[in-house]
Each structure stands twice: as C-alpha cells, then as structure tokens.
Design a protein around this motif. Sequence first.
Motif, mmCIF file in Angstrom:
data_model
loop_
_atom_site.group_PDB
_atom_site.id
_atom_site.type_symbol
_atom_site.label_atom_id
_atom_site.label_comp_id
_atom_site.label_asym_id
_atom_site.label_seq_id
_atom_site.Cartn_x
_atom_site.Cartn_y
_atom_site.Cartn_z
ATOM 1 N N MET A 1 -17.412 -0.847 22.363
ATOM 2 C CA MET A 1 -18.187 -1.577 21.378
ATOM 3 C C MET A 1 -17.514 -2.920 21.100
ATOM 4 S SD MET A 1 -19.282 -0.382 17.596
ATOM 5 C CE MET A 1 -20.242 -1.424 16.578
ATOM 6 N N LEU A 2 -18.330 -3.935 20.948
ATOM 7 C CA LEU A 2 -17.829 -5.275 20.657
ATOM 8 C C LEU A 2 -17.596 -5.421 19.148
ATOM 9 C CD1 LEU A 2 -17.221 -8.065 21.915
ATOM 10 C CD2 LEU A 2 -19.581 -8.677 21.377
ATOM 11 N N HIS A 3 -16.368 -5.753 18.788
ATOM 12 C CA HIS A 3 -16.025 -5.985 17.382
ATOM 13 C C HIS A 3 -15.865 -7.488 17.165
ATOM 14 C CE1 HIS A 3 -15.226 -1.733 16.561
ATOM 15 N NE2 HIS A 3 -14.770 -1.705 17.804
ATOM 16 N N ASN A 4 -15.865 -7.882 15.901
ATOM 17 C CA ASN A 4 -15.727 -9.309 15.647
ATOM 18 C C ASN A 4 -15.058 -9.592 14.305
ATOM 19 O OD1 ASN A 4 -17.841 -10.189 13.469
ATOM 20 N ND2 ASN A 4 -18.908 -8.679 14.752
ATOM 21 N N ARG A 5 -14.626 -10.827 14.175
ATOM 22 C CA ARG A 5 -14.003 -11.305 12.935
ATOM 23 C C ARG A 5 -14.843 -12.414 12.286
ATOM 24 N NH1 ARG A 5 -9.560 -10.674 16.558
ATOM 25 N NH2 ARG A 5 -8.218 -9.001 15.833
ATOM 26 N N VAL A 6 -16.146 -12.388 12.563
ATOM 27 C CA VAL A 6 -17.015 -13.459 12.065
ATOM 28 C C VAL A 6 -16.980 -13.527 10.536
ATOM 29 C CG1 VAL A 6 -19.377 -14.324 11.939
ATOM 30 C CG2 VAL A 6 -18.497 -13.408 14.096
ATOM 31 N N LYS A 7 -17.133 -12.394 9.885
ATOM 32 C CA LYS A 7 -17.167 -12.398 8.416
ATOM 33 C C LYS A 7 -15.842 -12.913 7.851
ATOM 34 C CE LYS A 7 -18.387 -9.530 4.465
ATOM 35 N NZ LYS A 7 -18.908 -8.207 4.047
ATOM 36 N N GLU A 8 -14.734 -12.448 8.422
ATOM 37 C CA GLU A 8 -13.404 -12.881 7.971
ATOM 38 C C GLU A 8 -13.233 -14.397 8.156
ATOM 39 O OE1 GLU A 8 -10.272 -10.826 10.096
ATOM 40 O OE2 GLU A 8 -9.007 -12.595 9.980
ATOM 41 N N GLU A 35 -22.186 -9.690 12.289
ATOM 42 C CA GLU A 35 -21.065 -9.272 11.444
ATOM 43 C C GLU A 35 -21.005 -7.756 11.291
ATOM 44 O OE1 GLU A 35 -20.670 -13.227 8.583
ATOM 45 O OE2 GLU A 35 -21.288 -11.334 7.699
ATOM 46 N N LYS A 36 -22.158 -7.121 11.199
ATOM 47 C CA LYS A 36 -22.199 -5.662 11.030
ATOM 48 C C LYS A 36 -22.034 -4.908 12.349
ATOM 49 C CE LYS A 36 -26.044 -5.807 8.492
ATOM 50 N NZ LYS A 36 -27.235 -5.273 7.806
ATOM 51 N N GLY A 37 -22.034 -5.632 13.457
ATOM 52 C CA GLY A 37 -21.922 -4.986 14.764
ATOM 53 C C GLY A 37 -23.230 -4.414 15.258
ATOM 54 N N ASP A 38 -24.327 -4.798 14.617
ATOM 55 C CA ASP A 38 -25.644 -4.320 15.019
ATOM 56 C C ASP A 38 -26.245 -5.147 16.151
ATOM 57 O OD1 ASP A 38 -25.500 -2.402 13.062
ATOM 58 O OD2 ASP A 38 -26.698 -3.524 11.606
ATOM 59 N N TYR A 39 -25.620 -6.267 16.480
ATOM 60 C CA TYR A 39 -26.145 -7.168 17.506
ATOM 61 C C TYR A 39 -24.975 -7.832 18.223
ATOM 62 C CZ TYR A 39 -28.635 -11.217 19.446
ATOM 63 O OH TYR A 39 -29.138 -12.167 20.278
ATOM 64 N N VAL A 60 -12.404 -14.331 18.045
ATOM 65 C CA VAL A 60 -13.537 -13.906 17.203
ATOM 66 C C VAL A 60 -14.078 -12.549 17.644
ATOM 67 C CG1 VAL A 60 -15.824 -14.533 16.331
ATOM 68 C CG2 VAL A 60 -14.181 -16.331 16.905
ATOM 69 N N PHE A 61 -14.233 -12.376 18.951
ATOM 70 C CA PHE A 61 -14.837 -11.142 19.491
ATOM 71 C C PHE A 61 -13.824 -10.385 20.331
ATOM 72 C CE2 PHE A 61 -18.233 -14.194 18.799
ATOM 73 C CZ PHE A 61 -19.115 -13.442 18.045
ATOM 74 N N TYR A 62 -13.800 -9.052 20.197
ATOM 75 C CA TYR A 62 -12.833 -8.242 20.945
ATOM 76 C C TYR A 62 -13.366 -6.823 21.121
ATOM 77 C CZ TYR A 62 -11.713 -6.642 16.223
ATOM 78 O OH TYR A 62 -11.811 -6.131 14.964
ATOM 79 N N LEU A 63 -12.830 -6.153 22.132
ATOM 80 C CA LEU A 63 -13.181 -4.756 22.406
ATOM 81 C C LEU A 63 -12.059 -3.862 21.913
ATOM 82 C CD1 LEU A 63 -14.475 -5.109 26.058
ATOM 83 C CD2 LEU A 63 -15.860 -4.730 24.014
ATOM 84 N N GLU A 64 -12.405 -2.665 21.450
ATOM 85 C CA GLU A 64 -11.387 -1.674 21.061
ATOM 86 C C GLU A 64 -11.634 -0.402 21.818
ATOM 87 O OE1 GLU A 64 -9.626 -2.474 16.650
ATOM 88 O OE2 GLU A 64 -11.106 -0.936 16.867
#
Length: 64
Positions: A1-8, A35-39, A60-64
């Motif tokens: 899943m793609l995570h992000n730090r956009v909101k931060e 931001e919610k990871g829905d898109y 900004v964007f990263y995989l875990e």
Amino acid sequence: MLHNRVKELRARFNMTQSDLGDLVDASRQTIGMIEKGDYSPSITLALKIAAAFGVKVDDVFYLE
C-alpha cells in the motif's frame, strides 16, 4: 500500500487542502482522498505534490 506524508507536509506549510489542490491542479476532494490513502495519485500528480513542498517524491510517498 502506498503511504504518504501529504497531511503532515501540508500542515508544516500551513496549507489547506484547497491551497494544495490549486497548486497542483487537483480538487480538494482528491487531496483529501490521497491523505487518507483512499486514492493513489498518478506519477505526474505525485511529482507536482512533491514540488509544491520543495521535496523529493519519496519524501512524500512511500511503501511499507
């Protein structure tokens, strides 16, 4: 899943979702969904978001 730090990052730069959307030619709703990871953004949009914050896309964007 793609995570992000956009909101931060948006908070750090004191931007609203609308402010960021205006900078990257996306809607406030799209920014909210990212931001919610829905898109997952396109590569172009991810690059525009990173550029808006003056950072690399993998800051900004990263995989875990």
